[in-house]
Design an enzyme around this catalytic site. Structure first.
Site, PDB file in Angstrom:
ATOM      1  N   HIS A  31      15.371  -7.565  11.376  1.00 42.06           N
ATOM      2  CA  HIS A  31      14.700  -6.536  10.565  1.00 42.06           C
ATOM      3  C   HIS A  31      15.024  -5.142  11.088  1.00 42.06           C
ATOM      4  O   HIS A  31      15.238  -4.215  10.312  1.00 42.06           O
ATOM      5  CB  HIS A  31      13.194  -6.776  10.542  1.00 42.06           C
ATOM      6  CG  HIS A  31      12.824  -8.039   9.835  1.00 42.06           C
ATOM      7  ND1 HIS A  31      13.323  -8.361   8.593  1.00 42.06           N
ATOM      8  CD2 HIS A  31      12.036  -9.085  10.203  1.00 42.06           C
ATOM      9  CE1 HIS A  31      12.854  -9.539   8.222  1.00 42.06           C
ATOM     10  NE2 HIS A  31      12.076 -10.011   9.189  1.00 42.06           N
ATOM     11  N   THR A  52       1.038   5.457 -11.539  1.00 44.76           N
ATOM     12  CA  THR A  52       1.677   4.141 -11.387  1.00 44.76           C
ATOM     13  C   THR A  52       2.075   3.839  -9.943  1.00 44.76           C
ATOM     14  O   THR A  52       2.374   2.694  -9.625  1.00 44.76           O
ATOM     15  CB  THR A  52       2.988   4.091 -12.212  1.00 44.76           C
ATOM     16  OG1 THR A  52       3.845   5.145 -11.730  1.00 44.76           O
ATOM     17  CG2 THR A  52       2.716   4.277 -13.699  1.00 44.76           C
ATOM     18  N   HIS A  80       8.477  -6.664   7.734  1.00 40.97           N
ATOM     19  CA  HIS A  80       9.941  -6.671   7.578  1.00 40.97           C
ATOM     20  C   HIS A  80      10.559  -5.279   7.505  1.00 40.97           C
ATOM     21  O   HIS A  80      11.656  -5.073   8.024  1.00 40.97           O
ATOM     22  CB  HIS A  80      10.326  -7.427   6.285  1.00 40.97           C
ATOM     23  CG  HIS A  80      10.056  -8.898   6.368  1.00 40.97           C
ATOM     24  ND1 HIS A  80      10.602  -9.797   5.482  1.00 40.97           N
ATOM     25  CD2 HIS A  80       9.295  -9.627   7.220  1.00 40.97           C
ATOM     26  CE1 HIS A  80      10.193 -11.024   5.790  1.00 40.97           C
ATOM     27  NE2 HIS A  80       9.391 -10.955   6.838  1.00 40.97           N
ATOM     28  N   ASP A 135      -1.747  12.564  -6.921  1.00 41.63           N
ATOM     29  CA  ASP A 135      -1.808  13.500  -8.046  1.00 41.63           C
ATOM     30  C   ASP A 135      -3.094  13.185  -8.811  1.00 41.63           C
ATOM     31  O   ASP A 135      -3.938  12.400  -8.340  1.00 41.63           O
ATOM     32  CB  ASP A 135      -0.529  13.431  -8.909  1.00 41.63           C
ATOM     33  CG  ASP A 135      -0.448  12.176  -9.772  1.00 41.63           C
ATOM     34  OD1 ASP A 135      -1.315  11.270  -9.631  1.00 41.63           O
ATOM     35  OD2 ASP A 135       0.483  12.092 -10.591  1.00 41.63           O
ATOM     36  N   CYS A 194      -0.337   7.836  -7.175  1.00 39.07           N
ATOM     37  CA  CYS A 194      -0.242   8.556  -8.448  1.00 39.07           C
ATOM     38  C   CYS A 194      -0.689   7.575  -9.533  1.00 39.07           C
ATOM     39  O   CYS A 194      -1.365   6.593  -9.226  1.00 39.07           O
ATOM     40  CB  CYS A 194       1.159   9.139  -8.683  1.00 39.07           C
ATOM     41  SG  CYS A 194       2.504   7.960  -8.874  1.00 39.07           S
TER      42      CYS A 194
END
Ligand code: RB5
Length: 142
Positions: free
Chosen positions: A133, A66, A97, A7, A64
């Site tokens: 995993h 954050t 993992h 964004d 974005c």
């Protein structure tokens, strides 16, 4: 093929990551946004997540402000394991993992040099393939 999207909060960092991909001859497809004008991050998260889930792209990178909104959205798409990473150790470990297929970062959280180190670690690490995993990833899918 790496699908990349952002964004407005991730626009500057997306361009820096694209320069890195170009320099390293890594094929990519840019799903936008294509300017710093304000947009809604779910639109771009969905585009990249669908491209990865459908197999059109092998992996994705989403950015974005954050990294949080874009990762929450991407993880709504079945088959997506989007990992928000702002350090190299997490980027390596989530490939080893979780076999994460989308890397999310926050353009307002991480500096460009550090972001490139995170992206390089994530792109350069293969899934360990360990049974334990795999079992846990299958449990996520179920
Ligand atoms: C946009 O202002 C900002 O909310 C967005 O980039 C992101 O940080 C959301 O999680």
């Amino acid at each position: 093929m790496i699908g990349i999207g952002c964004d407005h909060g991730g626009f500057e960092l997306k361009n820096i990551i694209i320069e890195y991909l170009k320099k390293n001859n890594i094929e990519y497809k840019d799903y936008g946004t294509y300017s710093a004008d304000s947009v809604d991050y779910p639109v771009y998260a969905k585009k990249v997540a669908n491209a990865v889930a459908s197999g059109e792209c092998e992996k994705g990178i989403l950015i974005c402000g954050t990294g949080i909104g874009i990762s929450i959205t991407a993880n709504k798409v079945k088959g997506i394991r989007a990992a928000l990473c702002h350090d190299v150790a997490s980027a390596r470990l989530t490939r080893l993992h979780n076999d994460s297929n989308i890397l999310c970062m926050g353009g307002r959280i991480i500096g460009p040099e550090h972001a490139l180190a995170v992206a390089e670690a994530w792109l350069g690490t293969e899934f360990s393939g360990d049974e334990r995993h795999k079992r846990r990833i299958n449990m996520i899918e179920e």
